[in-house]
Motif scaffolding. Structure first.
Motif, short mmCIF file in Angstrom:
data_model
loop_
_atom_site.label_atom_id
_atom_site.label_comp_id
_atom_site.label_asym_id
_atom_site.label_seq_id
_atom_site.Cartn_x
_atom_site.Cartn_y
_atom_site.Cartn_z
N ARG A 1 0.82 -1.23 0.00
CA ARG A 1 0.00 0.00 0.00
C ARG A 1 0.84 1.27 0.00
O ARG A 1 0.33 2.37 -0.02
CB ARG A 1 -0.95 0.02 1.20
N GLN A 2 2.17 1.10 -0.01
CA GLN A 2 3.07 2.25 -0.02
C GLN A 2 2.96 3.02 -1.34
O GLN A 2 3.14 4.23 -1.38
CB GLN A 2 4.51 1.75 0.16
N LEU A 3 2.64 2.32 -2.41
CA LEU A 3 2.58 2.90 -3.74
C LEU A 3 1.18 2.71 -4.31
O LEU A 3 0.66 1.60 -4.35
CB LEU A 3 3.61 2.20 -4.63
N PHE A 4 0.58 3.80 -4.74
CA PHE A 4 -0.74 3.77 -5.37
C PHE A 4 -0.59 4.30 -6.79
O PHE A 4 -0.11 5.42 -7.00
CB PHE A 4 -1.73 4.62 -4.57
N ILE A 5 -0.99 3.51 -7.77
CA ILE A 5 -0.89 3.89 -9.18
C ILE A 5 -2.27 3.76 -9.81
O ILE A 5 -2.91 2.72 -9.70
CB ILE A 5 0.10 2.97 -9.93
N ARG A 6 -2.69 4.83 -10.49
CA ARG A 6 -3.98 4.77 -11.18
C ARG A 6 -3.83 5.44 -12.54
O ARG A 6 -3.44 6.61 -12.62
CB ARG A 6 -5.07 5.47 -10.38
N GLU A 7 -4.13 4.71 -13.59
CA GLU A 7 -4.13 5.29 -14.93
C GLU A 7 -5.48 5.94 -15.19
O GLU A 7 -6.51 5.50 -14.68
CB GLU A 7 -3.82 4.23 -15.97
N TRP A 8 -5.46 6.99 -16.01
CA TRP A 8 -6.67 7.74 -16.30
C TRP A 8 -6.62 8.26 -17.73
O TRP A 8 -5.64 8.90 -18.14
CB TRP A 8 -6.81 8.89 -15.32
N THR A 9 -7.65 7.97 -18.48
CA THR A 9 -7.80 8.51 -19.83
C THR A 9 -9.09 9.33 -19.84
O THR A 9 -10.19 8.78 -19.96
CB THR A 9 -7.87 7.39 -20.89
#
Length: 130
Positions: free
Chosen positions: A91-99
């Motif tokens: 949970r240290q890193l949160f990645i979310r792609e968005w178009t």
């Protein structure tokens, strides 16, 4: 570094980009990914980071900034990354792609034009008053 390690993707450092048609409108993405994406990094306090992890989406308060980056760079998608070094584990890193939809980018361009026009009116009024 955490993003690159997690994803295996190599990022190019961001730099200031002027909008191609709107004078005095520019943005500085934190990084570029390939030819289509900008990357925005945040290192918030732990409670904020965990709120974003739980919500699982790009936070609304950062969408205008990212939309401006997309408008100025003429790219079509974004990667939002939040990192909290105080957290151990996945949970240290949160990645979310968005178009976003093209209309969302067009709306931020319209808002920039409106803001800059208002700023110009204010400057003109100040110049007359001097």
């Amino acid at each position: 570094a955490a993003y690159e390690t997690e994803t295996g993707s190599i990022l190019r450092p961001g730099y200031f980009v002027d909008h191609p048609t709107i004078e005095n409108f520019g943005a500085t993405p934190d990084a570029f990914l390939g030819r289509e994406a900008v990357v925005e990094f945040k290192c918030p306090k732990t409670t904020t980071h965990l709120d974003w992890v739980i919500d699982g989406t790009v936070p609304d308060q950062h969408k205008p900034q990212i939309l401006a980056q997309l408008a100025c760079t003429q790219r079509t998608r974004a990667v939002f990354v939040s990192f909290d070094p105080r957290i151990n584990g996945p949970r240290q890193l949160f990645i979310r792609e968005w178009t976003p939809e093209p209309a969302e980018i067009a709306a931020i361009e319209s808002a920039a034009r409106d803001f800059l026009a208002e700023l110009e009116r204010m400057w003109d009024a100040l110049s007359v008053a001097a």
